[in-house]
Structures are given as structure tokens and as C-alpha cells.
Scaffold this active site. Structure first.
Site, PDB file in Angstrom:
ATOM      1  N   LYS A  45       0.857  -1.191   0.000  1.00 31.71           N
ATOM      2  CA  LYS A  45       0.000   0.000   0.000  1.00 31.71           C
ATOM      3  C   LYS A  45       0.888   1.234   0.000  1.00 31.71           C
ATOM      4  O   LYS A  45       1.854   1.309   0.775  1.00 31.71           O
ATOM      5  CB  LYS A  45      -0.908  -0.005   1.242  1.00 31.71           C
ATOM      6  CG  LYS A  45      -2.014   1.042   1.222  1.00 31.71           C
ATOM      7  CD  LYS A  45      -2.999   0.785   2.358  1.00 31.71           C
ATOM      8  CE  LYS A  45      -4.223   1.650   2.241  1.00 31.71           C
ATOM      9  NZ  LYS A  45      -5.230   1.332   3.303  1.00 31.71           N
ATOM     10  N   ASP A 187     -13.771   3.402   9.409  1.00 32.07           N
ATOM     11  CA  ASP A 187     -14.275   3.173   8.048  1.00 32.07           C
ATOM     12  C   ASP A 187     -14.883   1.780   7.989  1.00 32.07           C
ATOM     13  O   ASP A 187     -14.585   0.985   7.104  1.00 32.07           O
ATOM     14  CB  ASP A 187     -13.140   3.321   7.025  1.00 32.07           C
ATOM     15  CG  ASP A 187     -13.651   3.394   5.593  1.00 32.07           C
ATOM     16  OD1 ASP A 187     -14.856   3.616   5.405  1.00 32.07           O
ATOM     17  OD2 ASP A 187     -12.842   3.227   4.665  1.00 32.07           O
ATOM     18  N   ASN A 192     -14.232  -4.142   4.650  1.00 35.57           N
ATOM     19  CA  ASN A 192     -13.105  -3.945   5.557  1.00 35.57           C
ATOM     20  C   ASN A 192     -13.115  -4.907   6.741  1.00 35.57           C
ATOM     21  O   ASN A 192     -12.292  -4.793   7.644  1.00 35.57           O
ATOM     22  CB  ASN A 192     -13.072  -2.502   6.067  1.00 35.57           C
ATOM     23  CG  ASN A 192     -12.634  -1.533   4.988  1.00 35.57           C
ATOM     24  OD1 ASN A 192     -11.993  -1.924   4.019  1.00 35.57           O
ATOM     25  ND2 ASN A 192     -12.985  -0.268   5.146  1.00 35.57           N
ATOM     26  N   ASP A 205      -7.778  -2.037   6.554  1.00 33.95           N
ATOM     27  CA  ASP A 205      -7.971  -0.617   6.205  1.00 33.95           C
ATOM     28  C   ASP A 205      -8.273   0.230   7.436  1.00 33.95           C
ATOM     29  O   ASP A 205      -9.321   0.875   7.537  1.00 33.95           O
ATOM     30  CB  ASP A 205      -9.075  -0.458   5.160  1.00 33.95           C
ATOM     31  CG  ASP A 205      -8.627  -0.914   3.778  1.00 33.95           C
ATOM     32  OD1 ASP A 205      -7.409  -1.136   3.590  1.00 33.95           O
ATOM     33  OD2 ASP A 205      -9.480  -1.046   2.891  1.00 33.95           O
TER      34      ASP A 205
END
Length: 260
Positions: A45, A187, A192, A205
Site C-alpha cells: 500500500k 471506516d 473492511n 484498512d
């Protein structure tokens, strides 16, 4: 494949000659790539340097994951690095599949999101170093607006009197709630949270993870059920909380999320 940012040596050495495959899931400005090393699957990432003061920061997410190790099931951080161009993190793939795969079973989805909320809010916050409070997120939003970094898919038509980012930001400042602090994913949604064959949950995440109001994750879980499962499942989530719905907080956190 070629990545938008030149990879630091530690990252490049870990990847070696293994092929990077772009991961299209997610809406953040971070770039994510999957690769296989030996018999194991990893994710790279990256985020550009302009995002380092925000919750899109890859190094912030790495620190959250490292702090959560032993507190929640989260990806193992294998390598982190930083350059003038941006930030980089390699994590080991978690087992299972996103709970999104079970969205055709409303009862299962409701139970999984309830369990996800329970586990997240059970994380002790006494020594948690990550501030994800509304005030911090509003400061972040000001930065994103000032640098023209807001999401591309903004839909302000759902709030006719808040038809510009500046108006929405002013409204959020004016309606900022008093917070009941817990650990928050930040989130929470069905892409996720992963579930394995033994119904163990894993969270990914977590760049926005930290201390925040307990209704932030509830609001996102409610929205997820409302939009992807059914209105009834969303109502059942609220009914199962054993306390009155705080609809003003849910609206606040949905509005706060719109520009991200």
C-alpha cells in the site's frame, strides 16, 4: 508492473521479482497491489507525500495495525518505508473473505456487523495514542479542501442546503457532537471486515482507526446495511443496541464522511 511512486529499497527487496497486481477494491487515494512471495500473499500500500498529514497516511495505518496487534485480528505489518515521494507498507494477507460475500443473507450480515462493533468497542483505549475525534477529522477535512484533495464522487445533493464543501464543513463545525469515546475502526464496512471458515473476524484498512465517538462505527454499519442489505436489517441493528437511536450523530458522521 510499474508503480506511480518509486519503491524504497527495503520495499523493493521484499517484493523481489514477484509480480504486483493492482487491487481495485476501495475508494481511497492510496494505491494497493497484491503479490505472492513463496506460498504467502501480501499487499503493498502506498500514498503520495501530500496525504501524510491525513488519515490516508500509510505510516499512520501501519502504526495503528502494530498497536492493535494482540488486541484485534488485523494484518501483520511486514515492512514500512518512507521517501520524499510518499509512504509505503507491506502487510500479510488476512485469512477468509470480506463479509460482503454474505450480503445475500441479511441475518448473517447483521450478526457479523454486530460482532465487529462489539470487538472494536471492547478494545481498551487507556493507552491508545491515536486521536480520531471529530475535531481532528474536521481539521483533516480543512486540509483536504484547502489542497483540493476531496473525493471525486461527492454527492451533496442529498443535503440541498449544503451544496458546497465549504458549506458542509461549516455545518459540521456547527453540529459537532459531544463524544462518547471508544476505539473506532473509522471506516467500518463489509469490505473492511473479513470472516474465516471458523467465523473469526479480521479487520483491514484501519488508517482512520483511533479514539472516536462510538456512534461513528454504528453509523457506518447502519449505512452499510441500509444500502447493501435492507432497511429492515439496518433498523434491527439499531433496535439491538439496547439504547435510543442517536440519529443526529449518525447523520453527522455520514456527512463528515462524504468528502473523504
Amino acid at each position: 508492473m510499474q508503480t506511480p511512486l518509486e519503491l524504497p529499497r527495503a520495499i523493493a527487496q521484499f517484493i523481489g521479482g514477484n509480480q504486483l497486481v493492482t487491487d481495485e477494491v476501495g475508494e481511497s487515494p492510496a494505491s494497493v497491489y497484491a503479490f505472492t512471495r513463496g506460498n504467502e500473499r501480501f499487499f503493498l500500500k502506498t500514498c503520495a507525500a501530500v496525504y501524510t498529514p491525513t488519515t490516508y497516511s500509510v505510516l499512520r495505518e501501519a502504526r495503528v495495525l502494530q498497536w492493535l496487534n494482540g488486541r484485534l485480528n488485523v494484518p501483520e505489518v511486514a515492512v514500512v518505508a518512507q521517501s520524499t515521494a510518499g509512504e509505503f507498507m507491506i502487510t500479510r494477507c488476512v485469512p477468509g473473505e470480506p463479509i460482503q460475500a454474505r450480503c445475500d443473507d441479511p441475518d448473517a450480515m447483521l450478526a457479523l456487523l454486530r460482532e465487529a462493533l462489539r470487538q472494536l468497542q471492547a478494545v481498551p483505549i487507556t493507552d491508545c495514542p491515536f486521536d480520531s475525534s471529530a475535531s481532528e477529522r474536521l481539521n483533516e477535512l480543512e486540509y483536504l479542501i484547502a489542497h483540493d484533495l476531496c473525493a471525486d464522487d461527492v454527492d451533496l445533493e442529498q443535503w440541498p442546503n449544503l451544496d458546497t464543501p465549504a458549506k458542509l464543513l461549516a455545518h459540521l463545525h456547527a453540529t459537532q457532537p459531544t463524544e462518547e469515546k471508544v476505539f473506532s475502526h473509522g471506516d467500518l464496512g463489509d469490505s473492511n471486515v473479513f470472516v474465516d471458515t471458523h467465523d473469526q473476524l479480521y479487520f483491514i484498512d484501519l488508517g482512520r482507526g483511533g479514539i472516536a465517538d462510538r456512534w461513528l462505527d454504528i453509523a457506518f454499519a447502519h449505512r452499510n446495511l441500509r444500502e447493501d442489505v435492507s432497511a429492515r436489517a439496518a433498523k434491527d441493528l439499531l433496535r439491538g443496541l439496547g439504547e435510543p437511536d442517536q440519529s443526529a450523530k449518525r447523520v453527522f458522521f455520514e456527512q463528515l464522511d462524504e468528502l473523504f
